[in-house]
Design an enzyme around this catalytic site. Structure first.
Site, PDB file in Angstrom:
ATOM      1  N   ASN A   1      33.011  29.722  44.257  1.00 46.64           N
ATOM      2  CA  ASN A   1      34.238  30.783  43.486  1.00 46.64           C
ATOM      3  C   ASN A   1      33.202  30.861  42.655  1.00 46.64           C
ATOM      4  O   ASN A   1      32.887  30.595  41.499  1.00 46.64           O
ATOM      5  CB  ASN A   1      35.205  29.496  43.232  1.00 46.64           C
ATOM      6  CG  ASN A   1      36.043  28.362  43.764  1.00 46.64           C
ATOM      7  OD1 ASN A   1      34.996  27.333  44.882  1.00 46.64           O
ATOM      8  ND2 ASN A   1      37.475  28.332  43.017  1.00 46.64           N
TER       9      ASN A   1
ATOM     10  N   SER B   1      33.470  32.124  53.235  1.00 47.10           N
ATOM     11  CA  SER B   1      34.152  31.341  51.665  1.00 47.10           C
ATOM     12  C   SER B   1      34.022  29.779  52.359  1.00 47.10           C
ATOM     13  O   SER B   1      34.319  28.919  53.571  1.00 47.10           O
ATOM     14  CB  SER B   1      35.082  32.041  52.454  1.00 47.10           C
ATOM     15  OG  SER B   1      36.012  31.277  51.074  1.00 47.10           O
TER      16      SER B   1
ATOM     17  N   GLU C   1      40.893  41.176  51.638  1.00 37.65           N
ATOM     18  CA  GLU C   1      41.617  40.180  50.960  1.00 37.65           C
ATOM     19  C   GLU C   1      41.393  38.808  50.686  1.00 37.65           C
ATOM     20  O   GLU C   1      40.432  38.247  51.183  1.00 37.65           O
ATOM     21  CB  GLU C   1      43.494  40.496  51.445  1.00 37.65           C
ATOM     22  CG  GLU C   1      43.681  41.680  52.059  1.00 37.65           C
ATOM     23  CD  GLU C   1      43.913  42.530  50.642  1.00 37.65           C
ATOM     24  OE1 GLU C   1      44.628  41.965  49.337  1.00 37.65           O
ATOM     25  OE2 GLU C   1      44.995  43.645  50.987  1.00 37.65           O
TER      26      GLU C   1
ATOM     27  N   ALA D   1      33.195  48.029  46.070  1.00 40.18           N
ATOM     28  CA  ALA D   1      33.491  48.868  44.511  1.00 40.18           C
ATOM     29  C   ALA D   1      34.074  47.220  43.461  1.00 40.18           C
ATOM     30  O   ALA D   1      34.565  47.412  42.922  1.00 40.18           O
ATOM     31  CB  ALA D   1      34.962  49.351  44.229  1.00 40.18           C
ATOM     32  N   GLY D   2      34.419  46.042  44.379  1.00 43.06           N
ATOM     33  CA  GLY D   2      34.817  45.174  44.365  1.00 43.06           C
ATOM     34  C   GLY D   2      33.943  44.141  43.110  1.00 43.06           C
ATOM     35  O   GLY D   2      33.281  44.962  43.259  1.00 43.06           O
TER      36      GLY D   2
ATOM     37  N   TYR E   1      43.549  32.790  54.831  1.00 47.05           N
ATOM     38  CA  TYR E   1      43.308  33.341  54.434  1.00 47.05           C
ATOM     39  C   TYR E   1      41.679  32.683  54.868  1.00 47.05           C
ATOM     40  O   TYR E   1      40.526  32.995  55.042  1.00 47.05           O
ATOM     41  CB  TYR E   1      42.086  32.929  52.523  1.00 47.05           C
ATOM     42  CG  TYR E   1      41.746  33.536  52.043  1.00 47.05           C
ATOM     43  CD1 TYR E   1      40.897  34.932  52.147  1.00 47.05           C
ATOM     44  CD2 TYR E   1      40.731  32.662  51.851  1.00 47.05           C
ATOM     45  CE1 TYR E   1      39.557  35.542  51.499  1.00 47.05           C
ATOM     46  CE2 TYR E   1      39.059  33.106  51.436  1.00 47.05           C
ATOM     47  CZ  TYR E   1      39.284  34.261  51.030  1.00 47.05           C
ATOM     48  OH  TYR E   1      37.511  34.446  50.833  1.00 47.05           O
TER      49      TYR E   1
ATOM     50  N   LEU F   1      31.765  43.116  52.513  1.00 48.15           N
ATOM     51  CA  LEU F   1      32.735  42.265  51.724  1.00 48.15           C
ATOM     52  C   LEU F   1      34.444  42.753  51.545  1.00 48.15           C
ATOM     53  O   LEU F   1      34.914  42.316  51.311  1.00 48.15           O
ATOM     54  CB  LEU F   1      31.923  42.879  49.889  1.00 48.15           C
ATOM     55  CG  LEU F   1      30.308  42.141  50.103  1.00 48.15           C
ATOM     56  CD1 LEU F   1      30.155  43.118  48.138  1.00 48.15           C
ATOM     57  CD2 LEU F   1      30.575  40.520  49.732  1.00 48.15           C
TER      58      LEU F   1
ATOM     59  N   LYS G   1      38.549  34.727  56.809  1.00 50.68           N
ATOM     60  CA  LYS G   1      36.932  33.935  56.625  1.00 50.68           C
ATOM     61  C   LYS G   1      36.866  33.641  57.872  1.00 50.68           C
ATOM     62  O   LYS G   1      34.428  34.184  58.319  1.00 50.68           O
ATOM     63  CB  LYS G   1      36.968  34.032  55.537  1.00 50.68           C
ATOM     64  CG  LYS G   1      37.094  34.077  54.345  1.00 50.68           C
ATOM     65  CD  LYS G   1      35.924  35.684  53.893  1.00 50.68           C
ATOM     66  CE  LYS G   1      36.490  36.448  53.303  1.00 50.68           C
ATOM     67  NZ  LYS G   1      35.395  37.442  53.361  1.00 50.68           N
TER      68      LYS G   1
HETATM   69  C1  UD1 Z   1      38.399  31.879  45.606  1.00 44.27           C
HETATM   70  C2  UD1 Z   1      38.109  33.048  45.644  1.00 44.27           C
HETATM   71  C3  UD1 Z   1      38.611  33.256  47.257  1.00 44.27           C
HETATM   72  C4  UD1 Z   1      37.184  32.396  47.867  1.00 44.27           C
HETATM   73  C5  UD1 Z   1      37.319  30.865  47.474  1.00 44.27           C
HETATM   74  C6  UD1 Z   1      35.438  30.721  47.266  1.00 44.27           C
HETATM   75  C7  UD1 Z   1      40.188  34.008  44.926  1.00 44.27           C
HETATM   76  C8  UD1 Z   1      41.234  34.977  44.494  1.00 44.27           C
HETATM   77  N1  UD1 Z   1      39.832  34.047  45.630  1.00 44.27           N
HETATM   78  O1  UD1 Z   1      39.538  31.628  46.414  1.00 44.27           O
HETATM   79  O2  UD1 Z   1      38.257  35.053  48.095  1.00 44.27           O
HETATM   80  O3  UD1 Z   1      36.981  32.563  49.273  1.00 44.27           O
HETATM   81  O4  UD1 Z   1      37.358  31.185  46.416  1.00 44.27           O
HETATM   82  O5  UD1 Z   1      35.630  29.743  46.795  1.00 44.27           O
HETATM   83  O6  UD1 Z   1      39.163  34.699  43.674  1.00 44.27           O
HETATM   84  N2  UD1 Z   1      44.655  28.020  40.133  1.00 44.27           N
HETATM   85  C9  UD1 Z   1      44.919  27.193  39.182  1.00 44.27           C
HETATM   86  N3  UD1 Z   1      45.897  27.811  38.744  1.00 44.27           N
HETATM   87  C10 UD1 Z   1      45.535  28.614  39.039  1.00 44.27           C
HETATM   88  C11 UD1 Z   1      44.826  29.741  39.696  1.00 44.27           C
HETATM   89  C12 UD1 Z   1      44.687  28.731  40.715  1.00 44.27           C
HETATM   90  O7  UD1 Z   1      45.759  25.824  38.671  1.00 44.27           O
HETATM   91  O8  UD1 Z   1      46.686  29.537  38.556  1.00 44.27           O
HETATM   92  C13 UD1 Z   1      43.693  26.393  41.036  1.00 44.27           C
HETATM   93  C14 UD1 Z   1      44.047  26.333  42.799  1.00 44.27           C
HETATM   94  O9  UD1 Z   1      45.185  25.331  42.836  1.00 44.27           O
HETATM   95  C15 UD1 Z   1      42.724  26.218  43.068  1.00 44.27           C
HETATM   96  C16 UD1 Z   1      41.920  26.085  42.425  1.00 44.27           C
HETATM   97  O10 UD1 Z   1      42.302  26.839  40.986  1.00 44.27           O
HETATM   98  O11 UD1 Z   1      42.880  24.087  43.092  1.00 44.27           O
HETATM   99  C17 UD1 Z   1      40.751  27.196  42.674  1.00 44.27           C
HETATM  100  O12 UD1 Z   1      42.240  28.281  42.732  1.00 44.27           O
HETATM  101  P1  UD1 Z   1      41.256  29.770  43.210  1.00 44.27           P
HETATM  102  O13 UD1 Z   1      40.815  30.068  42.355  1.00 44.27           O
HETATM  103  O14 UD1 Z   1      42.406  30.969  44.008  1.00 44.27           O
HETATM  104  O15 UD1 Z   1      39.989  29.864  44.418  1.00 44.27           O
HETATM  105  P2  UD1 Z   1      40.305  29.552  45.530  1.00 44.27           P
HETATM  106  O16 UD1 Z   1      41.501  29.251  46.420  1.00 44.27           O
HETATM  107  O17 UD1 Z   1      39.381  28.712  46.629  1.00 44.27           O
END
Ligand code: UD1
Length: 371
Positions: free
Chosen positions: A211, A123, A82, A11-12, A182, A79, A186
């Site tokens: 991402n 991941s 968390e 459902a995600g 995390y 899938l 994974k």
């Molecule tokens: C995300 C996924 C993770 C996946 C991974 C694969 C989520 C919650 N996490 O983690 O499940 O395994 O991609 O690549 O979807 N950032 C900001 N501001 C914010 C939030 C994040 O600058 O408010 C920055 C972070 O510091 C980081 C980048 O954006 O440098 C990506 O962050 P995030 O979207 O959390 O991705 P991952 O940590 O790569």
């Protein structure tokens, strides 16, 4: 012939797209999902899952629920997990329990009721820092992020000469360097799948996802992916907050391309036993995506705020080499990033997004996890 596929966590965000594509080609789909409030609020919104999906509400750590969900199933997409890197650094027991005990419980049940194939969402975070080239052109695969001092000009890892190193595409052969709770969970999920499945005559496959983004990502979850977080902020008229200097690079891959990769991983003979990087093949800085998204949402007036602090557990750069998935599975990322942002902006404009990012940031800061 139609197959019956179980999607745990279906459902995600990603699971819904996998379900839709499986149904479209004539497969039957069952979903086992515990519908956690952090993602689903008060419950599953109507229409989120196609009506043809057989939805079972239950926790992947509940072996009885998993046994029921496995009845009559041919293949599994795992899938249920968390997903927040930042949150994993304080909710250590929860992340380890859901992700690793959850996967262990799934395989415990699969021993008695095996399927042909299990595909798990691994991941890119398992790589830690990606591959880098130093100022002399030498490749490094063991780069570690060191704490940044007040006099450092760059957030990038530095080479022996003190110069910033350049990220280069990271292939599946790079040694894992687990930099967050995390990432640890994974890696365990991935290894459990690739170790236990063949021991019981099943095929295991792990997709190392970059991402994922697209319509449907939980906007009110402050630990969701960065594009959904930014979209929620911008929709509420507030500036996104960017960790570090915003020059960190990621590969944003559209969720439909990710779902197509899962279908290939479920079926392709060459997928069995393999790990595959799944990304778009184009990397971008977090700054650029924040600006492009604000523009796509018609809010060019909102420019991101640069925090100048790093989130514990984050890596600086990691960009994928997707050649293996392209060559062996015929994977082809086809979604255009700007079109994807336009689609995301259009979807967000029809949603209520509660911005809880400020609370989440305070939570991380109070624990010393943003510095
Ligand atoms: C995300 C996924 C993770 C996946 C991974 C694969 C989520 C919650 N996490 O983690 O499940 O395994 O991609 O690549 O979807 N950032 C900001 N501001 C914010 C939030 C994040 O600058 O408010 C920055 C972070 O510091 C980081 C980048 O954006 O440098 C990506 O962050 P995030 O979207 O959390 O991705 P991952 O940590 O790569």
């Amino acid at each position: 012939m139609a197959q019956k596929v179980l999607i745990t966590g279906g459902a995600g965000f990603i699971g819904r797209f996998v379900a839709a594509q499986l149904l479209e080609r004539g497969d039957d789909v069952r979903v086992l999902d515990s519908l956690i409030p952090q993602v689903h609020g008060d419950g599953l919104a109507p229409g989120v899952l196609p009506a043809e999906v057989d939805l079972m509400t239950g926790d992947v750590r509940d072996i009885d629920a998993v046994r029921r969900a496995l009845k009559g199933i041919d293949k599994v997409v795992h899938l249920a997990a968390e997903v927040g890197v930042g949150q994993s650094m304080y909710a250590i027991d929860r992340y380890t329990s859901v992700n690793d005990l959850g996967t262990a419980t799934l395989f415990q049940a699969l021993i008695d009721d095996p399927v042909a194939r299990v595909v798990v969402a691994s991941s890119m975070s398992i790589y830690g820092e990606g591959l880098y080239k130093d100022s002399e052109g030498t490749t490094h695969e063991d780069v570690l992020r060191r704490p940044r001092g007040p006099n450092d000009a760059s957030w990038d890892p530095l080479d022996a000469a003190g110069l910033p190193m350049e990220p280069i595409p990271t292939p599946e052969t790079k040694r894992p360097t687990l930099a967050s709770v995390y990432a640890i969970t994974k890696f365990v999920q991935e290894r459990l799948t690739l170790t236990v499945a063949p021991a019981y005559g099943m095929e295991g496959v792990a997709l190392r996802l970059w991402n994922a983004y697209g319509p449907g990502q939980a906007l009110s979850n402050p630990y969701t992916g960065v594009l959904a977080i930014f979209a929620s902020r911008i929709a509420n008229g507030v500036a996104p907050v960017i960790f570090e200097d915003g020059q960190q690079r990621r590969d944003f891959v559209h969720v439909k391309d990710v779902a197509r990769a899962f279908l290939l991983a479920l079926d392709h003979p060459k997928a069995a036993g393999g790990v595959f990087n799944i990304g778009s093949g184009e990397d971008r800085s977090v700054n650029d995506v924040a600006t492009l998204l604000a523009d796509a949402m018609g809010r060019a007036d909102i420019r991101p705020e640069i925090a100048g602090k790093a989130r514990a557990g984050d890596i600086r750069h990691c960009i994928p080499d997707i050649d293996k998935a392209v060559e062996q599975l015929g994977f082809e990322p086809i979604e255009d990033f700007r079109d994807g942002l336009t689609e995301l902006a259009e979807w967000v404009s029809r949603q209520e997004a509660t911005d809880r990012v400020g609370e989440a940031r305070q939570e991380l800061e109070a624990r010393g996890l943003v510095a």
